[in-house]
Design a protein around this motif. Structure first.
Motif, mmCIF file in Angstrom:
data_model
loop_
_atom_site.group_PDB
_atom_site.id
_atom_site.type_symbol
_atom_site.label_atom_id
_atom_site.label_comp_id
_atom_site.label_asym_id
_atom_site.label_seq_id
_atom_site.Cartn_x
_atom_site.Cartn_y
_atom_site.Cartn_z
ATOM 1 N N ASP A 1 10.289 -33.521 -29.342
ATOM 2 C CA ASP A 1 11.520 -33.813 -30.081
ATOM 3 C C ASP A 1 12.691 -33.703 -29.123
ATOM 4 O O ASP A 1 12.814 -32.703 -28.396
ATOM 5 C CB ASP A 1 11.730 -32.816 -31.229
ATOM 6 N N TYR B 1 15.088 -38.490 -30.944
ATOM 7 C CA TYR B 1 13.872 -39.235 -30.622
ATOM 8 C C TYR B 1 12.674 -38.320 -30.820
ATOM 9 O O TYR B 1 12.730 -37.124 -30.506
ATOM 10 C CB TYR B 1 13.910 -39.734 -29.171
ATOM 11 N N ASN B 2 11.587 -38.892 -31.349
ATOM 12 C CA ASN B 2 10.355 -38.133 -31.540
ATOM 13 C C ASN B 2 9.156 -38.940 -31.050
ATOM 14 O O ASN B 2 9.003 -40.115 -31.403
ATOM 15 C CB ASN B 2 10.158 -37.766 -33.013
ATOM 16 N N TYR B 3 8.336 -38.298 -30.227
ATOM 17 C CA TYR B 3 7.031 -38.843 -29.868
ATOM 18 C C TYR B 3 5.980 -37.937 -30.485
ATOM 19 O O TYR B 3 6.010 -36.713 -30.293
ATOM 20 C CB TYR B 3 6.850 -38.891 -28.351
ATOM 21 N N ASN B 4 5.061 -38.532 -31.253
ATOM 22 C CA ASN B 4 4.106 -37.738 -32.014
ATOM 23 C C ASN B 4 2.748 -38.424 -31.963
ATOM 24 O O ASN B 4 2.595 -39.555 -32.437
ATOM 25 C CB ASN B 4 4.583 -37.625 -33.471
#
Length: 374
Positions: free
Chosen positions: A219, A240-243
């Motif tokens: 996050d 921004y979120n990378y999941n």
């Protein structure tokens, strides 16, 4: 129990019953189940140094149907410099299925994707002999291990950046099994053995603990605030979120390929938004851009797998504060009336878009809201 005529099959019927595809609650779906639990919780905050603090917490609980568990969490925050802080946490988790999850049963009628063939399907209890026939087992509690590590950077007044990495591993995760289709021979076999619930079922699924998952991501949130005067300020926020989720263990007899595809790819791995808020006295203006990355939807035991493209949506709103307690907001979500890709597997049902889209599929939406605080 629902009205008898909403679930009972008459002598001349050759199909399962139900108004608008949803039969009423039948006597076979009624379950009287309960649970007792006793728990204790302890939470401590410790600050051994001016710039260093720790959090410690623990919870012990005893369930009448699942036994005892003990879980805990430790967290820290260290202000390394006036502009930089480190933070992190490690914890374990425990989730006991409710009696409702263990015993829930519900059936409905619909059309097979891409056809006009009518079928009766449903989610049935793991205790139902039909579910047991296809491999259902008594539900177990979920358990998890959670790790996070982050940094907060504030190089000047009004500007802050936070970055957090996280990892969540779940064991015996709860989810729906794949869909099982009953053949005529299986249906006759079950009915002959006294399992009358099988008589009107074409397909079924049930809850299961037959897989483990690991989710890792990051996050990032940045915020800048400009104060021009006591009455005027501007705030710009970007997130921004990378999941990414991966199935690390599964029982192929219960968890299908489409189930794994959906667990890993139905939620976009990349998502973010940028918003600006402007305030001048009683007037407030907001503009926002939302971004959703590519995602996948798998249907009908992987016979239909569709990839959906990325999407960008824009929102605006204006608000006015009449008094300290009363304000009004008017706005538009999805200003440019954007829609997701059409879902090819919904064509036979008259639906244009996937029910599983991670964002609204209604196009532009206008709203007016009045807020009052007392």
């Amino acid at each position: 129990v629902g009205d008898r005529y909403s679930w009972d099959v008459g002598p001349f019927a050759d199909l399962a019953v139900g108004a608008n595809g949803f039969p009423g609650w039948s006597p076979s779906q009624v379950v009287d189940a309960d649970r007792d639990s006793n728990a204790g919780y302890l939470d401590l905050d410790i600050q051994p140094l001016k710039d260093l603090s720790f959090g410690l917490s623990g919870r012990a609980e005893d369930y009448s149907d699942f036994g005892s568990t003990a879980d805990g969490k430790i967290s820290f925050r260290y202000q390394t410099t006036p502009t930089l802080a480190l933070r992190g946490a490690a914890s374990t988790g425990f989730h006991a299925p409710t009696p409702g999850l263990s015993y829930y049963t519900r059936t409905n009628q619909g059309l097979l994707p891409g056809t006009s063939t009518l079928f009766t399907s449903g989610q049935i209890s793991v205790t139902n002999p039909v579910a047991v026939f296809f491999g259902a087992r008594a539900l177990k509690p979920e358990a998890s291990d959670n790790l996070s590590l982050g940094v907060v950077f504030a190089p000047r007044p009004g500007f802050t950046v936070a970055v957090d990495l996280y990892r969540v591993a779940v064991r015996d995760r709860l989810g729906l099994s794949q869909g099982f289709t009953l053949t005529a021979a299986q249906r006759a076999q079950l009915v002959a053995s006294g399992v009358t619930d099988a008589q009107n079922l074409n397909s079924l699924n049930f809850l299961t603990n037959a897989f483990d998952t690991r989710t890792e991501g990051v996050d990032v949130v940045a915020s800048q605030r400009w104060t021009r005067s006591k009455q005027e300020n501007i705030t710009l926020t970007a997130a921004y979120n990378y999941n990414a989720t991966r199935v690390t263990r599964y029982d192929p007899r219960v968890v299908s390929r489409d189930g794994r595809i959906n667990l890993e790819n139905r939620i976009p791995q990349n998502a973010g938004n940028v918003a600006v808020n402007y305030a001048l006295g009683s007037l407030g203006l907001m503009g926002r851009v939302r971004y959703f990355g590519e995602w996948t939807d798998a249907q009908a035991n992987s016979t239909i797998v569709q990839d959906f493209s990325r999407q960008v949506l824009c929102d605006v709103a204006v608000s006015w504060k009449f008094t300290r307690e009363v304000s009004a907001t008017a706005g538009v979500e999805n200003v440019f009336n954007r829609y997701p890709d059409k879902a090819t597997f919904n064509a036979a049902n008259g639906l244009l878009y996937s029910r599983n889209a991670p964002y609204d599929a209604d196009g532009g939406r206008w709203h007016l809201r009045l807020n009052a605080a007392f």
